[in-house]
Design a protein around this motif. Structure first.
Motif, PDB file in Angstrom:
ATOM      1  N   ILE A  25       8.161   4.206 -11.836  1.00  0.00           N
ATOM      2  CA  ILE A  25       7.268   4.788 -12.710  1.00  0.00           C
ATOM      3  C   ILE A  25       7.846   4.545 -14.314  1.00  0.00           C
ATOM      4  O   ILE A  25       6.664   4.171 -14.912  1.00  0.00           O
ATOM      5  CB  ILE A  25       7.341   6.435 -12.326  1.00  0.00           C
ATOM      6  CG1 ILE A  25       6.627   6.608 -10.978  1.00  0.00           C
ATOM      7  CG2 ILE A  25       6.557   7.235 -13.636  1.00  0.00           C
ATOM      8  CD1 ILE A  25       6.771   8.068 -10.628  1.00  0.00           C
ATOM      9  N   PRO A  26       8.803   4.433 -14.347  1.00  0.00           N
ATOM     10  CA  PRO A  26       9.187   4.111 -15.969  1.00  0.00           C
ATOM     11  C   PRO A  26       8.484   2.641 -16.274  1.00  0.00           C
ATOM     12  O   PRO A  26       8.032   2.209 -17.223  1.00  0.00           O
ATOM     13  CB  PRO A  26      10.704   4.029 -16.238  1.00  0.00           C
ATOM     14  CG  PRO A  26      11.048   5.185 -15.056  1.00  0.00           C
ATOM     15  CD  PRO A  26      10.138   4.869 -14.102  1.00  0.00           C
ATOM     16  N   LEU A  75       0.795  -1.158  -0.052  1.00  0.00           N
ATOM     17  CA  LEU A  75       0.076   0.080   0.073  1.00  0.00           C
ATOM     18  C   LEU A  75       0.955   1.364   0.083  1.00  0.00           C
ATOM     19  O   LEU A  75       0.335   2.431   0.124  1.00  0.00           O
ATOM     20  CB  LEU A  75      -0.906   0.001   1.114  1.00  0.00           C
ATOM     21  CG  LEU A  75      -1.990  -1.137   1.128  1.00  0.00           C
ATOM     22  CD1 LEU A  75      -2.621  -1.114   2.564  1.00  0.00           C
ATOM     23  CD2 LEU A  75      -2.838  -0.880  -0.002  1.00  0.00           C
ATOM     24  N   ILE A  76       2.202   1.061  -0.291  1.00  0.00           N
ATOM     25  CA  ILE A  76       3.139   2.349  -0.336  1.00  0.00           C
ATOM     26  C   ILE A  76       2.778   2.844  -1.830  1.00  0.00           C
ATOM     27  O   ILE A  76       2.514   2.281  -2.869  1.00  0.00           O
ATOM     28  CB  ILE A  76       4.462   2.133   0.261  1.00  0.00           C
ATOM     29  CG1 ILE A  76       5.081   1.024  -0.865  1.00  0.00           C
ATOM     30  CG2 ILE A  76       4.580   1.629   1.659  1.00  0.00           C
ATOM     31  CD1 ILE A  76       6.607   0.883  -0.613  1.00  0.00           C
ATOM     32  N   PRO A  77       2.915   4.188  -1.762  1.00  0.00           N
ATOM     33  CA  PRO A  77       2.971   4.739  -3.309  1.00  0.00           C
ATOM     34  C   PRO A  77       4.130   4.299  -4.175  1.00  0.00           C
ATOM     35  O   PRO A  77       5.307   3.966  -3.304  1.00  0.00           O
ATOM     36  CB  PRO A  77       3.089   6.316  -3.053  1.00  0.00           C
ATOM     37  CG  PRO A  77       3.193   6.327  -1.699  1.00  0.00           C
ATOM     38  CD  PRO A  77       3.099   5.235  -0.911  1.00  0.00           C
TER      39      PRO A  77
END
Length: 103
Positions: free
Chosen positions: A46-47, A38-40
């Motif tokens: 992101i890539p 549940l961590i961002p």
């Protein structure tokens, strides 16, 4: 009626202890997974997410999704359902209520 209330009061501590004993190991497991899942996303992830979206887009255009196994298709649909449900939960939290949704 008084007997029912007396029985409920007498049995309540035992039931609460049983519930606590039952739920304690499950909560430990939940928190262990929650800390990881549940961590961002980090900037390094992101890539990879963008590449994954490109892969899904090309799969939809070329029709290669038709070659998935039933298990893979089921897992993909479950993930998509989870994403939709989290979106709706966020909408409900943002609106402050469930009013306005066809439930």
């Amino acid at each position: 009626m008084a007997q029912l209330v007396r029985n409920a009061i007498e049995k309540a501590p035992a039931l609460l202890n049983a519930a606590a004993t039952y739920s304690k190991p499950r909560l430990v497991t939940f928190w262990r997974y929650a800390k990881v899942e549940l961590i961002p996303p980090s900037p390094a992830e992101i890539p990879r997410a963008i590449e994954s979206l490109k892969k899904i887009s090309s799969s939809a255009r070329t029709g290669s999704f038709k070659n998935l196994t039933v298990k893979e298709a089921l897992l993909n649909s479950l993930v998509a359902t989870e994403v939709c449900m989290w979106f709706y939960v966020g909408e409900i939290i943002g609106k402050g209520g469930i009013i306005g949704y066809d439930v």
